[in-house]
Design an enzyme around this catalytic site. Structure first.
Site, short mmCIF file in Angstrom:
data_model
loop_
_atom_site.label_atom_id
_atom_site.label_comp_id
_atom_site.label_asym_id
_atom_site.label_seq_id
_atom_site.Cartn_x
_atom_site.Cartn_y
_atom_site.Cartn_z
N SER A 176 57.56 75.78 23.83
CA SER A 176 57.75 75.86 25.31
C SER A 176 59.07 75.51 25.99
CB SER A 176 56.81 75.00 26.06
OG SER A 176 57.04 73.75 25.58
N HIS A 204 52.61 80.17 26.46
CA HIS A 204 54.03 80.92 26.90
C HIS A 204 54.11 82.36 26.01
CE1 HIS A 204 55.31 77.64 28.91
NE2 HIS A 204 55.02 76.81 27.98
N LYS A 236 50.02 80.61 33.66
CA LYS A 236 51.47 81.00 33.56
C LYS A 236 51.36 82.49 33.69
CE LYS A 236 52.70 77.08 30.62
NZ LYS A 236 51.68 75.99 31.21
C1 LIG Z 1 52.79 75.03 25.10
C2 LIG Z 1 51.85 74.66 26.45
N1 LIG Z 1 50.75 74.25 26.20
C3 LIG Z 1 49.73 73.85 27.14
C4 LIG Z 1 50.32 73.73 28.41
C5 LIG Z 1 49.42 73.07 29.37
O1 LIG Z 1 48.83 74.25 30.20
P1 LIG Z 1 48.34 73.72 31.62
O2 LIG Z 1 49.48 73.80 32.57
O3 LIG Z 1 47.25 74.98 32.02
O4 LIG Z 1 47.72 72.38 31.65
C6 LIG Z 1 51.55 73.85 28.72
C7 LIG Z 1 52.02 73.59 30.24
O5 LIG Z 1 53.09 73.38 30.53
C8 LIG Z 1 52.62 74.45 27.67
O6 LIG Z 1 53.93 74.68 27.89
#
Ligand SMILES: Cc1ncc(COP(=O)(O)O)c(C=O)c1O
Length: 397
Positions: A176, A204, A236
Site C-alpha cells: 500500500s 490496491h 478504493k
Molecule cells: C492494503 C490495505 N488493506 C486494507 C485496507 C483497509 O481497507 P478499508 O479502507 O476498506 O478499511 C487498506 C486501506 O487503507 C489497505 O491499504
C-alpha cells in the site's frame, strides 16, 4: 498538562501530529481545499468510479429502494438483496466459489486472519503489510513471525523453523505504501508445501493489476485455489465502501460462523453494495480505464525520473517519493499544496521510521499533462527545500 495533552505534545515534538483537511467536491482529479483548487494525487479512487455518474445513481436508487441502513448484522436481521447480489458478482469476477462482504477492509483483514490462525499456530507476515493485517495477527493470538519484505528465503527458513505449526501466510498483493508486488506464486508454493493457507490482500490490486484488474492472485493463476483466501476492498478502485473475502464454500461458511467483525457488526448499507455492484459492471465493461491507469502511472513515473526522483520498486499506480524524515516530508507536502498539488506526506507508524514519503497515487481520470506538470512542481519544490530525497535516480542503490 493532562495525559492526553502530553501525548499530543509528544506527537507534535516528533512531527507526527496529523490533522484532517476539509476537501470540497467528490474525489475527482481536482478538488477544492479552502480557496484553492488542487490536483488530487493521493486518492485511492484509482478508476474514477467514486465520482462516476452511473455509480452515484446506483447508490442513490438503492438508498431510495432499500433504505439508508441495513439495520443489523446479517446473522440477525438477514441479508438484503444488494448484499447477496454483489457477493455473487464478486465471486464470479474473482473466480472463487464464494464471497463474503465485510464493513471495511480493516474489518475483513482483522476478522479473517484472527479466524484462520489461532493459539499454538504460526502466522507469517511481510514486514510492510498493512496495519489491518498486523492487527489481525495480533488478534489471532497465534505466534506471528514477520519476514523481511518479499524475502522468500527468510520466509522459507522461518516456516521450516516453525515445526509444522504454520497456519497462514498473509501479504498485501500490491504494497500500500510502496506500490511493489508480492511474489504471490512463490508464496503459494511455500504455503502449499507446509500445509498453510495464503491470504492475499488485494486492496490496491483490484481494478489495477492482473487480467481485467482481477489482482495479483489472478495474475499468478491462483484464482479459486482452495488454500488461497483473497481480501478485496470496495472503497478504493471500486469507488464505494466496504470489503470482501473470497474463498471456497466451506471456508466462507466458517468465516460466517467465526469472524467477530462480521457477526457483531451491522452489515454494509445497501447503497454501498449497489454502488460497488455498478462499479464492478463498469470495470468489466470498460477495461480501458485500467489501461489509462497503467499509462498514467508510467507517465508520472517517467516525469518523476526526469526530475531525479525515483519511486523504488513500484510497479503499480502507487508511486512513493521517499524523503526520509517526517519534518521535511511535511514541509514539502505543505509547499506543494500552496502550488496546487495535493500529495499527502506519509509518516510513521504508517511507514517505517526514516522512510517518510510523499505517496503519490494516480487515477485513470488524470490527464497526462497535469501529471507531468505535477512532477515538475514536486521536483522544483524538493530542490528549493534542499531535500536530498532518499532515492535519487542517479544515486547508487
Ligand atoms: C492494503 C490495505 N488493506 C486494507 C485496507 C483497509 O481497507 P478499508 O479502507 O476498506 O478499511 C487498506 C486501506 O487503507 C489497505 O491499504
Amino acid at each position: 498538562m493532562t495525559d492526553v495533552a502530553a501525548r499530543l505534545a509528544d506527537l507534535r515534538e516528533r512531527d507526527l501530529h496529523r490533522q484532517l483537511r476539509l476537501v470540497e467536491g467528490a474525489q475527482g482529479p481536482l478538488v477544492r481545499l479552502g480557496d484553492r483548487e488542487v490536483l488530487l494525487l493521493c486518492s485511492n479512487n484509482y478508476l474514477g468510479l467514486a465520482d462516476e455518474p452511473r455509480v452515484r445513481t446506483a447508490a442513490a436508487a438503492a438508498a431510495l429502494e432499500w433504505g439508508a441502513g441495513s439495520g443489523a448484522s446479517r446473522l440477525i436481521s438477514g441479508s438484503m438483496e444488494p448484499h447477496r447480489y454483489l457477493e455473487l458478482e464478486l465471486a464470479d469476477f474473482e473466480g472463487f466459489p464464494e464471497t463474503l462482504l465485510f464493513g471495511s477492509g480493516y474489518l475483513a483483514n482483522t476478522g479473517a486472519i484472527a479466524a484462520l490462525a489461532g493459539p499454538g499456530e504460526v502466522v507469517f507476515s511481510d514486514e510492510l503489510n498493512h496495519a489491518s493485517i498486523i492487527d489481525g495477527c495480533r488478534l489471532s493470538r497465534a505466534e506471528t513471525r514477520v519476514y523481511r519484505h518479499r524475502d522468500l528465503d527468510h520466509l522459507a527458513w522461518s516456516i521450516a523453523d516453525a515445526d509444522g505449526r504454520a497456519a497462514l501466510i498473509a501479504t498485501d498483493g500490491v504494497f500500500s505504501m510502496d506500490g511493489d508486488l508480492a511474489p504471490v506464486a512463490e508464496l503459494y508454493e511455500l504455503a502449499r508445501r507446509h500445509g498453510a493457507r495464503l491470504l492475499v490482500d488485494e486492496a490496491h490490486a483490484t481494478g489495477a493489476v492482473g487480467p481485467g484488474g482481477r489482482g495479483t492472485v489472478a495474475a499468478a493463476g491462483l484464482s479459486g485455489e482452495p488454500d488461497v483466501v483473497v481480501v478485496g476492498t470496495l472503497g478504493k478502485a471500486l469507488g464505494a465502501y466496504g470489503a470482501y473475502v473470497c474463498a471456497d464454500h466451506e471456508t466462507v461458511d466458517y468465516l460466517v460462523n467465526s469472524v467477530r467483525p462480521f457477526i457483531f457488526s451491522t452489515a454494509l448499507p445497501p447503497a454501498a453494495a449497489a454502488a460497488a455492484t455498478e462499479a464492478l459492471a463498469v470495470l468489466r465493461a470498460e477495461p480501458d480505464r485500467i489501461e489509462k491507469l497503467r499509462r498514467n502511472a508510467s507517465v508520472l513515473r517517467q516525469a518523476l525520473a526526469s526530475e531525479g526522483l525515483a519511486v523504488g520498486d513500484s510497479q503499480a499506480q502507487i508511486l512513493p517519493v521517499r524523503i526520509g524524515g517526517a519534518e521535511p516530508t511535511m514541509r514539502l507536502c505543505e509547499l506543494l499544496l500552496e502550488r496546487g498539488v495535493f500529495a499527502q506526506g506519509i509518516r510513521p507508524p504508517t511507514v517505517p521510521e526514516g522512510t517518510s514519503r510523499l505517496r503519490l497515487t494516480v487515477m485513470s481520470t488524470h490527464q497526462p499533462p497535469e501529471l507531468e506538470a505535477a512532477a515538475r512542481t514536486i521536483g522544483e519544490a524538493a530542490r528549493e527545500l534542499n531535500l536530498a530525497t532518499a532515492e535519487r535516480v542517479a544515486a547508487p542503490r
